[in-house]
Design an enzyme around this catalytic site. Structure first.
Site, PDB file in Angstrom:
ATOM      1  N   GLY A  79       0.843  -1.201   0.000  1.00 54.19           N
ATOM      2  CA  GLY A  79       0.000   0.000   0.000  1.00 54.19           C
ATOM      3  C   GLY A  79       0.873   1.244   0.000  1.00 54.19           C
ATOM      4  O   GLY A  79       1.966   1.244  -0.565  1.00 54.19           O
ATOM      5  N   ARG A  80       0.358   2.286   0.668  1.00 52.43           N
ATOM      6  CA  ARG A  80       1.089   3.569   0.677  1.00 52.43           C
ATOM      7  C   ARG A  80       2.504   3.389   1.228  1.00 52.43           C
ATOM      8  O   ARG A  80       3.483   3.826   0.614  1.00 52.43           O
ATOM      9  CB  ARG A  80       0.321   4.586   1.544  1.00 52.43           C
ATOM     10  CG  ARG A  80      -0.989   5.043   0.928  1.00 52.43           C
ATOM     11  CD  ARG A  80      -1.821   5.814   1.948  1.00 52.43           C
ATOM     12  NE  ARG A  80      -2.296   4.947   2.996  1.00 52.43           N
ATOM     13  CZ  ARG A  80      -3.577   4.622   3.209  1.00 52.43           C
ATOM     14  NH1 ARG A  80      -4.513   5.140   2.441  1.00 52.43           N
ATOM     15  NH2 ARG A  80      -3.917   3.814   4.189  1.00 52.43           N
ATOM     16  N   ILE A  81       2.615   2.751   2.395  1.00 50.52           N
ATOM     17  CA  ILE A  81       3.941   2.640   3.030  1.00 50.52           C
ATOM     18  C   ILE A  81       4.776   1.567   2.333  1.00 50.52           C
ATOM     19  O   ILE A  81       5.976   1.750   2.109  1.00 50.52           O
ATOM     20  CB  ILE A  81       3.806   2.353   4.542  1.00 50.52           C
ATOM     21  CG1 ILE A  81       2.986   3.467   5.218  1.00 50.52           C
ATOM     22  CG2 ILE A  81       5.195   2.254   5.184  1.00 50.52           C
ATOM     23  CD1 ILE A  81       2.620   3.183   6.668  1.00 50.52           C
ATOM     24  N   ARG A 130      -3.504  -8.099  -0.968  1.00 51.99           N
ATOM     25  CA  ARG A 130      -4.757  -8.794  -1.290  1.00 51.99           C
ATOM     26  C   ARG A 130      -4.918  -8.934  -2.800  1.00 51.99           C
ATOM     27  O   ARG A 130      -5.483  -9.900  -3.291  1.00 51.99           O
ATOM     28  CB  ARG A 130      -5.944  -8.045  -0.675  1.00 51.99           C
ATOM     29  CG  ARG A 130      -6.001  -8.204   0.828  1.00 51.99           C
ATOM     30  CD  ARG A 130      -7.081  -7.374   1.427  1.00 51.99           C
ATOM     31  NE  ARG A 130      -6.878  -5.946   1.169  1.00 51.99           N
ATOM     32  CZ  ARG A 130      -7.540  -4.985   1.784  1.00 51.99           C
ATOM     33  NH1 ARG A 130      -8.457  -5.291   2.677  1.00 51.99           N
ATOM     34  NH2 ARG A 130      -7.302  -3.725   1.507  1.00 51.99           N
ATOM     35  N   ARG A 147       1.962  -4.363  12.609  1.00 50.26           N
ATOM     36  CA  ARG A 147       1.373  -4.506  13.939  1.00 50.26           C
ATOM     37  C   ARG A 147       1.881  -5.832  14.500  1.00 50.26           C
ATOM     38  O   ARG A 147       2.071  -6.799  13.739  1.00 50.26           O
ATOM     39  CB  ARG A 147      -0.165  -4.566  13.859  1.00 50.26           C
ATOM     40  CG  ARG A 147      -0.842  -3.239  13.574  1.00 50.26           C
ATOM     41  CD  ARG A 147      -0.822  -2.327  14.806  1.00 50.26           C
ATOM     42  NE  ARG A 147      -1.530  -1.066  14.599  1.00 50.26           N
ATOM     43  CZ  ARG A 147      -0.964   0.074  14.212  1.00 50.26           C
ATOM     44  NH1 ARG A 147       0.328   0.111  13.957  1.00 50.26           N
ATOM     45  NH2 ARG A 147      -1.683   1.168  14.077  1.00 50.26           N
ATOM     46  N   ASP A 151       9.545  -3.329  15.207  1.00 48.19           N
ATOM     47  CA  ASP A 151       9.078  -2.055  15.784  1.00 48.19           C
ATOM     48  C   ASP A 151       7.810  -2.279  16.601  1.00 48.19           C
ATOM     49  O   ASP A 151       7.430  -1.423  17.389  1.00 48.19           O
ATOM     50  CB  ASP A 151       8.785  -1.070  14.636  1.00 48.19           C
ATOM     51  CG  ASP A 151       8.366   0.310  15.118  1.00 48.19           C
ATOM     52  OD1 ASP A 151       8.963   0.803  16.105  1.00 48.19           O
ATOM     53  OD2 ASP A 151       7.437   0.901  14.522  1.00 48.19           O
ATOM     54  N   GLU A 186       2.327  -4.979  23.274  1.00 47.30           N
ATOM     55  CA  GLU A 186       3.043  -3.731  23.578  1.00 47.30           C
ATOM     56  C   GLU A 186       2.443  -3.050  24.809  1.00 47.30           C
ATOM     57  O   GLU A 186       1.226  -3.090  24.979  1.00 47.30           O
ATOM     58  CB  GLU A 186       2.909  -2.751  22.412  1.00 47.30           C
ATOM     59  CG  GLU A 186       3.628  -3.170  21.168  1.00 47.30           C
ATOM     60  CD  GLU A 186       3.357  -2.213  20.010  1.00 47.30           C
ATOM     61  OE1 GLU A 186       3.577  -2.624  18.876  1.00 47.30           O
ATOM     62  OE2 GLU A 186       2.920  -1.065  20.242  1.00 47.30           O
ATOM     63  N   HIS A 239       8.000   0.815  18.896  1.00 44.74           N
ATOM     64  CA  HIS A 239       6.923   1.378  18.065  1.00 44.74           C
ATOM     65  C   HIS A 239       7.182   2.861  17.741  1.00 44.74           C
ATOM     66  O   HIS A 239       6.409   3.727  18.151  1.00 44.74           O
ATOM     67  CB  HIS A 239       5.561   1.194  18.755  1.00 44.74           C
ATOM     68  CG  HIS A 239       4.416   1.235  17.764  1.00 44.74           C
ATOM     69  ND1 HIS A 239       3.234   0.578  17.951  1.00 44.74           N
ATOM     70  CD2 HIS A 239       4.283   1.873  16.558  1.00 44.74           C
ATOM     71  CE1 HIS A 239       2.425   0.799  16.929  1.00 44.74           C
ATOM     72  NE2 HIS A 239       3.052   1.590  16.071  1.00 44.74           N
ATOM     73  N   GLY A 255       7.736   3.993  14.494  1.00 38.93           N
ATOM     74  CA  GLY A 255       7.631   4.159  13.039  1.00 38.93           C
ATOM     75  C   GLY A 255       7.398   5.593  12.598  1.00 38.93           C
ATOM     76  O   GLY A 255       8.043   6.081  11.669  1.00 38.93           O
TER      77      GLY A 255
HETATM   78  P1  NAP Z   1      -2.539   0.759   3.035  1.00 35.40           P
HETATM   79  O1  NAP Z   1      -2.159   1.800   2.038  1.00 35.40           O
HETATM   80  O2  NAP Z   1      -3.980   0.491   3.310  1.00 35.40           O
HETATM   81  O3  NAP Z   1      -1.804  -0.619   2.604  1.00 35.40           O
HETATM   82  C1  NAP Z   1      -2.042  -1.817   3.241  1.00 35.40           C
HETATM   83  C2  NAP Z   1      -1.513  -2.949   2.360  1.00 35.40           C
HETATM   84  O4  NAP Z   1      -1.713  -4.190   3.061  1.00 35.40           O
HETATM   85  C3  NAP Z   1      -2.251  -3.076   1.018  1.00 35.40           C
HETATM   86  O5  NAP Z   1      -1.339  -3.362  -0.010  1.00 35.40           O
HETATM   87  C4  NAP Z   1      -3.188  -4.250   1.253  1.00 35.40           C
HETATM   88  O6  NAP Z   1      -3.508  -4.992   0.092  1.00 35.40           O
HETATM   89  C5  NAP Z   1      -2.348  -5.103   2.166  1.00 35.40           C
HETATM   90  N1  NAP Z   1      -3.188  -6.042   2.914  1.00 35.40           N
HETATM   91  C6  NAP Z   1      -4.301  -5.783   3.632  1.00 35.40           C
HETATM   92  N2  NAP Z   1      -4.790  -6.908   4.149  1.00 35.40           N
HETATM   93  C7  NAP Z   1      -3.979  -7.914   3.736  1.00 35.40           C
HETATM   94  C8  NAP Z   1      -3.984  -9.311   3.916  1.00 35.40           C
HETATM   95  N3  NAP Z   1      -4.940  -9.912   4.630  1.00 35.40           N
HETATM   96  N4  NAP Z   1      -2.973 -10.027   3.347  1.00 35.40           N
HETATM   97  C9  NAP Z   1      -2.011  -9.429   2.613  1.00 35.40           C
HETATM   98  N5  NAP Z   1      -1.971  -8.092   2.408  1.00 35.40           N
HETATM   99  C10 NAP Z   1      -2.941  -7.352   2.952  1.00 35.40           C
HETATM  100  O7  NAP Z   1      -1.926   1.099   4.460  1.00 35.40           O
HETATM  101  P2  NAP Z   1      -0.577   1.892   4.796  1.00 35.40           P
HETATM  102  O8  NAP Z   1      -0.871   3.336   4.908  1.00 35.40           O
HETATM  103  O9  NAP Z   1       0.500   1.438   3.889  1.00 35.40           O
HETATM  104  O10 NAP Z   1      -0.330   1.357   6.298  1.00 35.40           O
HETATM  105  C11 NAP Z   1      -0.175  -0.026   6.533  1.00 35.40           C
HETATM  106  C12 NAP Z   1      -0.149  -0.345   7.998  1.00 35.40           C
HETATM  107  O11 NAP Z   1       1.114   0.029   8.545  1.00 35.40           O
HETATM  108  C13 NAP Z   1      -1.136   0.401   8.898  1.00 35.40           C
HETATM  109  O12 NAP Z   1      -2.442  -0.137   8.813  1.00 35.40           O
HETATM  110  C14 NAP Z   1      -0.517   0.213  10.265  1.00 35.40           C
HETATM  111  O13 NAP Z   1      -0.958  -0.994  10.847  1.00 35.40           O
HETATM  112  C15 NAP Z   1       0.985   0.088   9.956  1.00 35.40           C
HETATM  113  N6  NAP Z   1       1.713   1.267  10.441  1.00 35.40           N
HETATM  114  C16 NAP Z   1       2.668   1.101  11.408  1.00 35.40           C
HETATM  115  C17 NAP Z   1       3.358   2.205  11.880  1.00 35.40           C
HETATM  116  C18 NAP Z   1       4.425   2.071  12.928  1.00 35.40           C
HETATM  117  O14 NAP Z   1       4.617   2.990  13.694  1.00 35.40           O
HETATM  118  N7  NAP Z   1       5.139   0.967  12.963  1.00 35.40           N
HETATM  119  C19 NAP Z   1       3.062   3.487  11.400  1.00 35.40           C
HETATM  120  C20 NAP Z   1       2.096   3.600  10.416  1.00 35.40           C
HETATM  121  C21 NAP Z   1       1.434   2.490   9.930  1.00 35.40           C
HETATM  122  P3  NAP Z   1      -4.317  -4.336  -1.152  1.00 35.40           P
HETATM  123  O15 NAP Z   1      -3.406  -3.257  -1.691  1.00 35.40           O
HETATM  124  O16 NAP Z   1      -4.461  -5.446  -2.113  1.00 35.40           O
HETATM  125  O17 NAP Z   1      -5.572  -3.792  -0.583  1.00 35.40           O
END
Ligand code: NAP
Length: 316
Positions: free
Chosen positions: A153-155, A175, A232, A256, A261, A279, A281
């Site tokens: 996704g975005r990250i 997905r 997570r 992280d 936690e 944590h 990030g």
């Molecule tokens: P995003 O743009 O919604 O991207 C999520 C990605 O995960 C998408 O590519 C999605 O697939 C994929 N996905 C979702 N469910 C899945 C599954 N069951 N199996 C395989 N892949 C799956 O979200 P983002 O902005 O990149 O953020 C992602 C996550 O990073 C957040 O939800 C958060 O939990 C975590 N995060 C952590 C920190 C930290 O401090 N460590 C900070 C920010 C975020 P599709 O593209 O096919 O829909």
């Protein structure tokens, strides 16, 4: 003068978010956790919740808040929020995507480099006065390696861009395949792991991804492979991970996020083939300010009757 709307915080929020909130709302700071009687008196009037990516907003809490209109999360992940229950009560949920992509991607690369080149271990080696006794064991080359990204996704895309700058090949699972991206798609995470030197996890948390990284995936990653988790804690089976690290099923892990936690199992802390950070990030001043501004902007827009800057996908 119109009364300020009542807002309940469901996390300890930074001053740079609390201050604007207090100007615009009557803020009840975690009253539901601190004073049940006082909370019972104000609960019927609360129109907004504000919390962090780790906040829990359960159906039981929502049931006590009949006037609630909006949950504003300062974070992109909102797996602690019962979005279905919010929607059923007509409550909109907002989050803060995009503004943290750079920081989380930077940290993912930093963790991968740290575990590969054993930088924390090298720092400990020097501090402990061990250098005169001889060099450190040789480390793992990072540039040119194979990175597998779980979640594109975005990250995930920001991580891939950085990995390419280091000359890594990038493959991923998600997905769905992203035909516009120049990376190899695997529909099974174990198949991706088998082709990766560094497996970086960056999916949302929650039921759909719980223990997605399990013993067979770690087995596929193999004794030369490293796991990096910036998603997570729930996405990795922590017991299986500790077992794999202890037995050398994988080479190492840089984490992280953790299942429980801020508590990190002693068995994990005792290992040398791990890098553990609390944590962090998105934890830079610039990014946390941008996240706070967005969380506040979502609330402001809602109460001004304007379009929301960033509702969660389920509420669009
Ligand atoms: P995003 O743009 O919604 O991207 C999520 C990605 O995960 C998408 O590519 C999605 O697939 C994929 N996905 C979702 N469910 C899945 C599954 N069951 N199996 C395989 N892949 C799956 O979200 P983002 O902005 O990149 O953020 C992602 C996550 O990073 C957040 O939800 C958060 O939990 C975590 N995060 C952590 C920190 C930290 O401090 N460590 C900070 C920010 C975020 P599709 O593209 O096919 O829909």
């Amino acid at each position: 003068m119109t009364a300020k709307p009542d807002l309940l915080t469901v996390a300890k929020l930074a001053p740079f978010l609390m201050e604007p909130l207090q100007d615009a709302f009557t803020v009840h700071d975690r009253l539901h956790e601190n004073d049940a009687a006082a909370f019972a008196r104000v609960a019927p009037h609360i129109r907004a919740l504000c919390g962090s990516g780790e906040s829990k907003v359960s159906a039981a809490l929502l049931a006590q808040l009949p006037a609630l209109e909006i949950v504003s999360i300062m974070g992109v992940g909102y797996d602690g929020v019962d979005v279905a229950a919010c929607k059923a009560s007509g409550v909109v949920v907002t989050h803060t995507p995009d503004v943290l992509n750079d920081d989380v991607a930077d940290l993912a690369l930093a963790l991968a480099l740290n575990i590969a080149r054993r930088i924390p271990q090298a720092d400990r080696h020097v501090r402990a006065g061990l250098w005169p006794q001889g060099p450190m064991p040789l480390a793992t080359k990072f540039s040119g390696a194979r990175m597998g990204i779980v979640g594109m996704g975005r990250i995930g895309q920001a991580i891939a861009q950085r990995a390419r700058a280091f000359g890594l090949s990038v493959a991923y699972t998600a997905r769905s395949a992203k035909p516009d991206l120049p990376y190899t798609f695997h529909d099974q995470v174990a198949a991706l792991a088998a082709q990766s030197d560094f497996l970086v996890v960056i999916t949302p948390g929650g039921a759909a991804t719980r223990k997605l990284i399990d013993a067979p995936v770690l087995e596929a990653l193999g004794p030369q492979g490293y796991l990096i988790n910036v998603a997570r804690g729930s996405v990795v089976d922590e017991t299986a991970l500790i077992d794999a690290l202890q037995r050398g099923t994988i080479a190492g892990a840089a984490l992280d996020v953790f299942e429980n936690e801020p508590h990190v199992p002693e068995a994990l802390r005792a290992l040398d083939n791990v890098v553990l950070v609390p944590h962090i990030g998105s934890a830079t001043r610039a990014t946390r300010q941008a996240m706070a501004d967005r969380a506040f902007a979502n609330l402001q827009a809602h109460f001004a009757g304007k379009p929301l800057p960033s509702p969660v996908p389920e509420c669009r």
